[in-house]
Design an enzyme around this catalytic site. Sequence first.
Site, PDB file in Angstrom:
ATOM      1  N   LYS A 112       0.820  -1.211   0.000  1.00  0.00           N
ATOM      2  CA  LYS A 112       0.000   0.000   0.000  1.00  0.00           C
ATOM      3  C   LYS A 112       0.851   1.256   0.000  1.00  0.00           C
ATOM      4  O   LYS A 112       0.556   2.210  -0.709  1.00  0.00           O
ATOM      5  CB  LYS A 112      -0.941   0.011   1.210  1.00  0.00           C
ATOM      6  CG  LYS A 112      -2.081  -0.980   1.060  1.00  0.00           C
ATOM      7  CD  LYS A 112      -3.109  -0.814   2.162  1.00  0.00           C
ATOM      8  CE  LYS A 112      -4.180  -1.899   2.061  1.00  0.00           C
ATOM      9  NZ  LYS A 112      -5.019  -1.963   3.249  1.00  0.00           N
ATOM     10  N   LYS A 195      -5.353 -10.443  -6.670  1.00  0.00           N
ATOM     11  CA  LYS A 195      -6.625 -10.626  -5.963  1.00  0.00           C
ATOM     12  C   LYS A 195      -7.594  -9.508  -6.339  1.00  0.00           C
ATOM     13  O   LYS A 195      -7.173  -8.404  -6.712  1.00  0.00           O
ATOM     14  CB  LYS A 195      -6.398 -10.667  -4.452  1.00  0.00           C
ATOM     15  CG  LYS A 195      -5.986  -9.352  -3.858  1.00  0.00           C
ATOM     16  CD  LYS A 195      -6.013  -9.358  -2.332  1.00  0.00           C
ATOM     17  CE  LYS A 195      -5.577  -7.977  -1.855  1.00  0.00           C
ATOM     18  NZ  LYS A 195      -5.483  -7.795  -0.436  1.00  0.00           N
ATOM     19  N   LYS A 198     -10.379  -3.456  -3.879  1.00  0.00           N
ATOM     20  CA  LYS A 198     -10.837  -2.077  -4.100  1.00  0.00           C
ATOM     21  C   LYS A 198      -9.711  -1.210  -4.631  1.00  0.00           C
ATOM     22  O   LYS A 198      -9.928  -0.388  -5.514  1.00  0.00           O
ATOM     23  CB  LYS A 198     -11.341  -1.489  -2.770  1.00  0.00           C
ATOM     24  CG  LYS A 198     -12.832  -1.669  -2.556  1.00  0.00           C
ATOM     25  CD  LYS A 198     -13.620  -0.422  -2.951  1.00  0.00           C
ATOM     26  CE  LYS A 198     -14.933  -0.716  -3.618  1.00  0.00           C
ATOM     27  NZ  LYS A 198     -16.046  -1.248  -2.973  1.00  0.00           N
TER      28      LYS A 198
HETATM   29  P1  TYM Z   1     -10.756  -5.928   4.452  1.00  0.00           P
HETATM   30  O1  TYM Z   1     -11.806  -4.969   4.857  1.00  0.00           O
HETATM   31  O2  TYM Z   1      -9.741  -5.524   3.452  1.00  0.00           O
HETATM   32  O3  TYM Z   1     -11.427  -7.248   3.916  1.00  0.00           O
HETATM   33  C1  TYM Z   1     -12.439  -7.934   4.622  1.00  0.00           C
HETATM   34  C2  TYM Z   1     -12.276  -9.436   4.447  1.00  0.00           C
HETATM   35  O4  TYM Z   1     -12.366  -9.795   3.062  1.00  0.00           O
HETATM   36  C3  TYM Z   1     -11.269 -10.631   2.715  1.00  0.00           C
HETATM   37  N1  TYM Z   1     -10.926 -10.416   1.303  1.00  0.00           N
HETATM   38  C4  TYM Z   1     -10.850 -11.386   0.387  1.00  0.00           C
HETATM   39  N2  TYM Z   1     -11.042 -12.713   0.465  1.00  0.00           N
HETATM   40  C5  TYM Z   1     -10.898 -13.442  -0.676  1.00  0.00           C
HETATM   41  N3  TYM Z   1     -10.578 -12.896  -1.872  1.00  0.00           N
HETATM   42  C6  TYM Z   1     -10.377 -11.562  -1.999  1.00  0.00           C
HETATM   43  N4  TYM Z   1     -10.077 -11.036  -3.182  1.00  0.00           N
HETATM   44  C7  TYM Z   1     -10.498 -10.742  -0.836  1.00  0.00           C
HETATM   45  N5  TYM Z   1     -10.377  -9.418  -0.609  1.00  0.00           N
HETATM   46  C8  TYM Z   1     -10.633  -9.228   0.704  1.00  0.00           C
HETATM   47  C9  TYM Z   1     -10.156 -10.194   3.650  1.00  0.00           C
HETATM   48  O5  TYM Z   1      -9.172 -11.196   3.789  1.00  0.00           O
HETATM   49  C10 TYM Z   1     -10.906  -9.927   4.931  1.00  0.00           C
HETATM   50  O6  TYM Z   1     -11.077 -11.109   5.674  1.00  0.00           O
HETATM   51  N6  TYM Z   1      -7.378  -5.963   8.149  1.00  0.00           N
HETATM   52  C11 TYM Z   1      -8.712  -6.391   7.782  1.00  0.00           C
HETATM   53  C12 TYM Z   1      -9.803  -5.921   8.725  1.00  0.00           C
HETATM   54  C13 TYM Z   1      -9.598  -6.233  10.167  1.00  0.00           C
HETATM   55  C14 TYM Z   1      -9.700  -7.494  10.789  1.00  0.00           C
HETATM   56  C15 TYM Z   1      -9.508  -7.262  12.180  1.00  0.00           C
HETATM   57  C16 TYM Z   1      -9.933  -8.786  10.340  1.00  0.00           C
HETATM   58  C17 TYM Z   1      -9.346  -5.315  11.142  1.00  0.00           C
HETATM   59  N7  TYM Z   1      -9.305  -5.933  12.346  1.00  0.00           N
HETATM   60  C18 TYM Z   1      -9.533  -8.306  13.105  1.00  0.00           C
HETATM   61  C19 TYM Z   1      -9.941  -9.826  11.270  1.00  0.00           C
HETATM   62  C20 TYM Z   1      -9.747  -9.580  12.623  1.00  0.00           C
HETATM   63  C21 TYM Z   1      -9.039  -5.827   6.402  1.00  0.00           C
HETATM   64  O7  TYM Z   1      -8.560  -4.816   6.007  1.00  0.00           O
HETATM   65  O8  TYM Z   1     -10.015  -6.501   5.760  1.00  0.00           O
END
Ligand code: TYM
Length: 332
Positions: A112, A195, A198
């Site tokens: 990022k 992947k 966004k």
């Molecule tokens: P975020 O908001 O980017 O994504 C949410 C969830 O979607 C999954 N994901 C995917 N899975 C499969 N294929 C894809 N192309 C794909 N894109 C996104 C992500 O793996 C995620 O599970 N850091 C985290 C948010 C977070 C979190 C936490 C998660 C903050 N605190 C505590 C678990 C526990 C994030 O940015 O997810």
Amino acid sequence: RPRVLSGIQPTAGSFHLGNYLGAVRQWVALQQTHDAFYMVVDLHAITVPQDPKELRANTRLAAAQLLAAGLDPDRCTLFVQSHVPEHAQLGWVMNCLTGFGEASRMTQFKDKSSKQGTDSTTVGLFTYPILQVADILLYQANAVPVGEDQRQHLELTRDLANRFNTRYAPTFTVPDPYIVKETAKIVDLQEPTIKMSKSASSPKGIVNLLDEPKASAKKIKSAVTDADTVIRFDEKEKPGVSNLLTIYCALTGTGITELEQAYEGKGYGALKTDLAERFVEWVTPFRERTHEYLGDPETLDAVLAKGAQKARAVAAETLAAAYENIGLLPAK
Ligand code: TYM
């Protein structure tokens, strides 16, 4: 019951198909068998610039989508991260336990920040995974349902939990990642080696759940496949086709082998048209439900208020134990 916790960012517009298949779908299933805590991580969202009005709207929008996807407030605790101040508090503690080099090795940050340049990259983006550690440890979660891209953050969580427990006193449950292999990495429809995301996907490569279903159907029908015409699951040689098969299976419950057989001798066009149809069937009621929840913000806010109350009870207890074990003087 074992406990699960997970979070999702309140992104503008809507969740994409990767978010749903990689994470949210598992959240819905796990609320039946686990003591489940799910949150909209607004504190994580502000690691990059956010318009205040939009951030507020997107936070409600995220909650509405989670309910529309099938989270049931009677079966899980759904809340907004900033409503539980203990996240920021334990986040600081975890910052003080993390090595600078250790934090520097987080690949998501490297990806990022390399796009933004150091002046527009915030320290918050750098420490983002450490806040995530606090999110998880506060709830003594046994498992964390996420997609593949979060694996490294979960390793950091396990390391810091063990470090704290050894240095001070047993305080935190060491959580396991809960990553469903089949759907852990949904790829971009136009660039099936990256992947779906966004920030990295082009508009044609990403399926946003709240877009006009017809527009999404069109994207699915024009997904990149390959020159050959055989419908076979092979992530290395045929990443585009394999992605479509994965999505098809996940949305319909059909097995991969069954699908390969059903499409034997038929072209990619048939697979894409059918998948587009299945997607529209699934997404249409999802969109309707999301709009219903959004149309009733009082009910939505009440769900989130109740969730925050339940979450705080757990988080406060863990934070107090952590503070005490570190040796912070209790306030009288
Ligand atoms: P975020 O908001 O980017 O994504 C949410 C969830 O979607 C999954 N994901 C995917 N899975 C499969 N294929 C894809 N192309 C794909 N894109 C996104 C992500 O793996 C995620 O599970 N850091 C985290 C948010 C977070 C979190 C936490 C998660 C903050 N605190 C505590 C678990 C526990 C994030 O940015 O997810």
